[in-house]
Design an enzyme around this catalytic site. Structure first.
Site, PDB file in Angstrom:
ATOM      1  N   ARG A   1      59.823  55.273  76.543  1.00 11.45           N
ATOM      2  CA  ARG A   1      58.868  54.979  77.624  1.00 11.45           C
ATOM      3  C   ARG A   1      59.290  55.639  78.930  1.00 11.45           C
ATOM      4  O   ARG A   1      60.456  55.646  79.309  1.00 11.45           O
ATOM      5  CB  ARG A   1      58.777  53.463  77.835  1.00 11.45           C
ATOM      6  CG  ARG A   1      57.984  53.076  79.086  1.00 11.45           C
ATOM      7  CD  ARG A   1      57.473  51.660  79.063  1.00 11.45           C
ATOM      8  NE  ARG A   1      58.521  50.657  78.947  1.00 11.45           N
ATOM      9  CZ  ARG A   1      58.279  49.360  78.754  1.00 11.45           C
ATOM     10  NH1 ARG A   1      57.032  48.921  78.633  1.00 11.45           N
ATOM     11  NH2 ARG A   1      59.281  48.511  78.655  1.00 11.45           N
TER      12      ARG A   1
ATOM     13  N   ARG B   1      56.090  33.579  80.237  1.00 12.16           N
ATOM     14  CA  ARG B   1      57.069  33.995  79.240  1.00 12.16           C
ATOM     15  C   ARG B   1      57.912  32.832  78.750  1.00 12.16           C
ATOM     16  O   ARG B   1      58.809  33.041  77.924  1.00 12.16           O
ATOM     17  CB  ARG B   1      58.004  35.018  79.876  1.00 12.16           C
ATOM     18  CG  ARG B   1      57.697  36.469  79.514  1.00 12.16           C
ATOM     19  CD  ARG B   1      58.683  37.307  80.312  1.00 12.16           C
ATOM     20  NE  ARG B   1      58.979  38.577  79.765  1.00 12.16           N
ATOM     21  CZ  ARG B   1      58.375  39.718  80.122  1.00 12.16           C
ATOM     22  NH1 ARG B   1      57.355  39.699  80.946  1.00 12.16           N
ATOM     23  NH2 ARG B   1      58.785  40.848  79.622  1.00 12.16           N
TER      24      ARG B   1
ATOM     25  N   LYS C   1      51.307  45.861  76.254  1.00 13.59           N
ATOM     26  CA  LYS C   1      50.588  45.009  77.209  1.00 13.59           C
ATOM     27  C   LYS C   1      50.130  45.808  78.421  1.00 13.59           C
ATOM     28  O   LYS C   1      48.970  45.753  78.816  1.00 13.59           O
ATOM     29  CB  LYS C   1      51.498  43.847  77.685  1.00 13.59           C
ATOM     30  CG  LYS C   1      52.022  42.954  76.564  1.00 13.59           C
ATOM     31  CD  LYS C   1      52.907  41.822  77.087  1.00 13.59           C
ATOM     32  CE  LYS C   1      54.194  42.266  77.760  1.00 13.59           C
ATOM     33  NZ  LYS C   1      55.145  42.964  76.862  1.00 13.59           N
TER      34      LYS C   1
ATOM     35  N   ARG D   1      63.133  53.389  82.882  1.00 12.56           N
ATOM     36  CA  ARG D   1      63.622  52.123  83.418  1.00 12.56           C
ATOM     37  C   ARG D   1      65.029  51.855  82.903  1.00 12.56           C
ATOM     38  O   ARG D   1      65.317  52.062  81.734  1.00 12.56           O
ATOM     39  CB  ARG D   1      62.684  50.982  82.984  1.00 12.56           C
ATOM     40  CG  ARG D   1      61.493  50.804  83.885  1.00 12.56           C
ATOM     41  CD  ARG D   1      60.434  49.912  83.275  1.00 12.56           C
ATOM     42  NE  ARG D   1      60.960  48.652  82.720  1.00 12.56           N
ATOM     43  CZ  ARG D   1      60.196  47.748  82.105  1.00 12.56           C
ATOM     44  NH1 ARG D   1      58.898  47.949  81.960  1.00 12.56           N
ATOM     45  NH2 ARG D   1      60.730  46.643  81.634  1.00 12.56           N
TER      46      ARG D   1
ATOM     47  N   ARG E   1      66.545  41.927  75.457  1.00 12.44           N
ATOM     48  CA  ARG E   1      65.177  41.512  75.822  1.00 12.44           C
ATOM     49  C   ARG E   1      64.431  40.983  74.603  1.00 12.44           C
ATOM     50  O   ARG E   1      63.641  40.046  74.708  1.00 12.44           O
ATOM     51  CB  ARG E   1      64.437  42.671  76.474  1.00 12.44           C
ATOM     52  CG  ARG E   1      65.009  42.982  77.871  1.00 12.44           C
ATOM     53  CD  ARG E   1      64.644  44.367  78.338  1.00 12.44           C
ATOM     54  NE  ARG E   1      63.219  44.522  78.524  1.00 12.44           N
ATOM     55  CZ  ARG E   1      62.588  45.692  78.492  1.00 12.44           C
ATOM     56  NH1 ARG E   1      63.253  46.808  78.291  1.00 12.44           N
ATOM     57  NH2 ARG E   1      61.299  45.751  78.686  1.00 12.44           N
TER      58      ARG E   1
HETATM   59  P1  ADP Z   1      57.999  44.613  79.298  1.00  9.53           P
HETATM   60  O1  ADP Z   1      56.703  45.205  79.779  1.00  9.53           O
HETATM   61  O2  ADP Z   1      58.865  45.630  78.637  1.00  9.53           O
HETATM   62  O3  ADP Z   1      57.746  43.395  78.467  1.00  9.53           O
HETATM   63  P2  ADP Z   1      58.297  43.594  81.966  1.00  9.53           P
HETATM   64  O4  ADP Z   1      58.068  44.721  82.880  1.00  9.53           O
HETATM   65  O5  ADP Z   1      57.188  42.636  81.733  1.00  9.53           O
HETATM   66  O6  ADP Z   1      58.819  44.167  80.574  1.00  9.53           O
HETATM   67  O7  ADP Z   1      59.558  42.748  82.449  1.00  9.53           O
HETATM   68  C1  ADP Z   1      60.768  43.369  82.823  1.00  9.53           C
HETATM   69  C2  ADP Z   1      61.779  42.285  83.198  1.00  9.53           C
HETATM   70  O8  ADP Z   1      61.287  41.543  84.324  1.00  9.53           O
HETATM   71  C3  ADP Z   1      62.029  41.238  82.118  1.00  9.53           C
HETATM   72  O9  ADP Z   1      63.017  41.652  81.184  1.00  9.53           O
HETATM   73  C4  ADP Z   1      62.503  40.048  82.968  1.00  9.53           C
HETATM   74  O10 ADP Z   1      63.842  40.216  83.413  1.00  9.53           O
HETATM   75  C5  ADP Z   1      61.610  40.152  84.191  1.00  9.53           C
HETATM   76  N1  ADP Z   1      60.345  39.403  84.033  1.00  9.53           N
HETATM   77  C6  ADP Z   1      59.089  39.901  84.037  1.00  9.53           C
HETATM   78  N2  ADP Z   1      58.186  38.929  83.874  1.00  9.53           N
HETATM   79  C7  ADP Z   1      58.885  37.761  83.762  1.00  9.53           C
HETATM   80  C8  ADP Z   1      58.538  36.403  83.572  1.00  9.53           C
HETATM   81  N3  ADP Z   1      57.254  36.007  83.446  1.00  9.53           N
HETATM   82  N4  ADP Z   1      59.547  35.483  83.496  1.00  9.53           N
HETATM   83  C9  ADP Z   1      60.830  35.844  83.635  1.00  9.53           C
HETATM   84  N5  ADP Z   1      61.233  37.106  83.793  1.00  9.53           N
HETATM   85  C10 ADP Z   1      60.276  38.071  83.874  1.00  9.53           C
HETATM   86  P1  ADP Z   2      54.619  46.513  77.333  1.00  9.71           P
HETATM   87  O1  ADP Z   2      53.896  46.443  78.654  1.00  9.71           O
HETATM   88  O2  ADP Z   2      54.120  45.515  76.342  1.00  9.71           O
HETATM   89  O3  ADP Z   2      56.112  46.457  77.481  1.00  9.71           O
HETATM   90  P2  ADP Z   2      53.732  49.320  77.281  1.00  9.71           P
HETATM   91  O4  ADP Z   2      52.252  49.227  77.404  1.00  9.71           O
HETATM   92  O5  ADP Z   2      54.513  49.769  78.456  1.00  9.71           O
HETATM   93  O6  ADP Z   2      54.313  47.930  76.676  1.00  9.71           O
HETATM   94  O7  ADP Z   2      54.036  50.275  76.029  1.00  9.71           O
HETATM   95  C1  ADP Z   2      55.390  50.548  75.642  1.00  9.71           C
HETATM   96  C2  ADP Z   2      55.527  52.022  75.301  1.00  9.71           C
HETATM   97  O8  ADP Z   2      54.805  52.309  74.104  1.00  9.71           O
HETATM   98  C3  ADP Z   2      54.978  52.965  76.367  1.00  9.71           C
HETATM   99  O9  ADP Z   2      55.797  54.102  76.377  1.00  9.71           O
HETATM  100  C4  ADP Z   2      53.565  53.311  75.850  1.00  9.71           C
HETATM  101  O10 ADP Z   2      53.171  54.612  76.263  1.00  9.71           O
HETATM  102  C5  ADP Z   2      53.753  53.252  74.347  1.00  9.71           C
HETATM  103  N1  ADP Z   2      52.578  52.731  73.613  1.00  9.71           N
HETATM  104  C6  ADP Z   2      51.685  51.796  74.024  1.00  9.71           C
HETATM  105  N2  ADP Z   2      50.759  51.563  73.069  1.00  9.71           N
HETATM  106  C7  ADP Z   2      51.079  52.365  72.019  1.00  9.71           C
HETATM  107  C8  ADP Z   2      50.505  52.605  70.724  1.00  9.71           C
HETATM  108  N3  ADP Z   2      49.423  51.945  70.309  1.00  9.71           N
HETATM  109  N4  ADP Z   2      51.121  53.513  69.937  1.00  9.71           N
HETATM  110  C9  ADP Z   2      52.233  54.172  70.337  1.00  9.71           C
HETATM  111  N5  ADP Z   2      52.807  53.994  71.539  1.00  9.71           N
HETATM  112  C10 ADP Z   2      52.250  53.107  72.374  1.00  9.71           C
END
Ligand code: ADP
Ligand code: ADP
Ligand code: ZN
Length: 214
Positions: free
Chosen positions: A127, A88, A13, A160, A171
């Site tokens: 990551r 979410r 994302k 992280r 998660r």
């Molecule tokens: P990822 O990109 O790996 O999906 P995020 O950075 O979006 O993770 O979220 C990290 C943490 O922040 C989540 O595990 C949760 O604890 C909190 N968080 C983020 N967005 C939300 C949301 N919309 N509702 C509840 N918790 C959230």
């Molecule tokens: P999210 O915001 O959904 O948690 P991220 O965009 O941070 O996910 O991506 C999660 C991890 O995977 C990061 O380390 C990113 O560099 C890597 N990544 C993202 N897209 C791809 C892809 N298409 N193939 C392989 N690795 C990816």
């Protein structure tokens, strides 16, 4: 254009949001980034959110809903926005719908990115995140030009706390129980745009571009 990026942790994302920001000139609104910033600053919001985030649980709905309610009033959101990691839960989605209709706004597309669990874990444990601008990298799949340094802002990269495998499993459970129901929720509204999230970052970009142009 008003977008939601939906998908489990590690789906891509944040990575795809960066390209949409550049291509369409609309801001990325990441509740995860906003919450991590609040934790770093030790603000009231950060102190309330920290324990949930560290355990891999979702932060309570009222806290994240008020973040979004405030953020959507900023001037830059008037021409469109990308919600990355929000909503979410169904309660968050319902609150968003009320907020938007009150402002005569609406969501155009919900881009739902799917990736297998094994690949999600590999992505998340590798990551790296920029301490300055929040951009994500991957040790193997998307390394920075210089080790541990952000290409964009030169701040240092870190792993992280919640990207360790154990917390990642919690998660994924939270995603399955609380977030996955949003796929049906938005499909029923005719807004769901499913994207198969496996392939190069470039390939996923093209798939998303086609959907948004469609
Ligand atoms: P990822 O990109 O790996 O999906 P995020 O950075 O979006 O993770 O979220 C990290 C943490 O922040 C989540 O595990 C949760 O604890 C909190 N968080 C983020 N967005 C939300 C949301 N919309 N509702 C509840 N918790 C959230
Ligand atoms: P999210 O915001 O959904 O948690 P991220 O965009 O941070 O996910 O991506 C999660 C991890 O995977 C990061 O380390 C990113 O560099 C890597 N990544 C993202 N897209 C791809 C892809 N298409 N193939 C392989 N690795 C990816
Ligand atoms: Zn940076």
């Amino acid at each position: 254009m008003n977008l939601i990026l939906l998908g489990p942790p590690g789906a891509g994302k944040g990575t795809q949001a960066k390209f949409i920001v550049e291509k369409y000139g609309i801001p990325q609104i990441s509740t995860g980034d906003i919450l991590r910033h609040a934790v770093k600053e030790r603000s009231e919001l950060g102190l309330k959110a920290q324990a949930y985030m560290e355990s891999g649980a979702l932060v309570p709905d009222d806290l994240v809903v008020s973040i979004i309610r405030d953020r959507l009033t900023w001037g830059d959101a008037a021409k469109g926005f990308i919600l990355d990691g929000f909503p979410r839960t169904v309660a968050q989605a319902d609150a968003l719908a009320v907020m938007l209709s009150g402002a005569s706004m609406a969501i155009d597309h919900v881009v739902s990115i799917t990736v297998s669990v094994d690949e999600l874990v590999e992505r998340v444990v590798g990551r790296l995140t920029c301490r300055g601008c929040g951009r994500g990298y991957h040790l193997k799949f998307d390394p920075p030009k210089t080790a541990s340094v952000c290409d964009v802002c030169s701040a240092d990269l870190y792993q992280r706390e919640d990207d360790r495998e154990e917390t990642m499993r919690s998660r994924l459970d939270a995603y399955a129980a609380q977030t996955a129901p949003l796929i049906e929720y938005y499909a029923a509204k005719g807004l769901l745009r499913p994207i198969h999230g496996v392939g190069s970052i470039q390939e996923i970009q093209s798939a998303i571009s086609s959907v948004l142009a469609g």
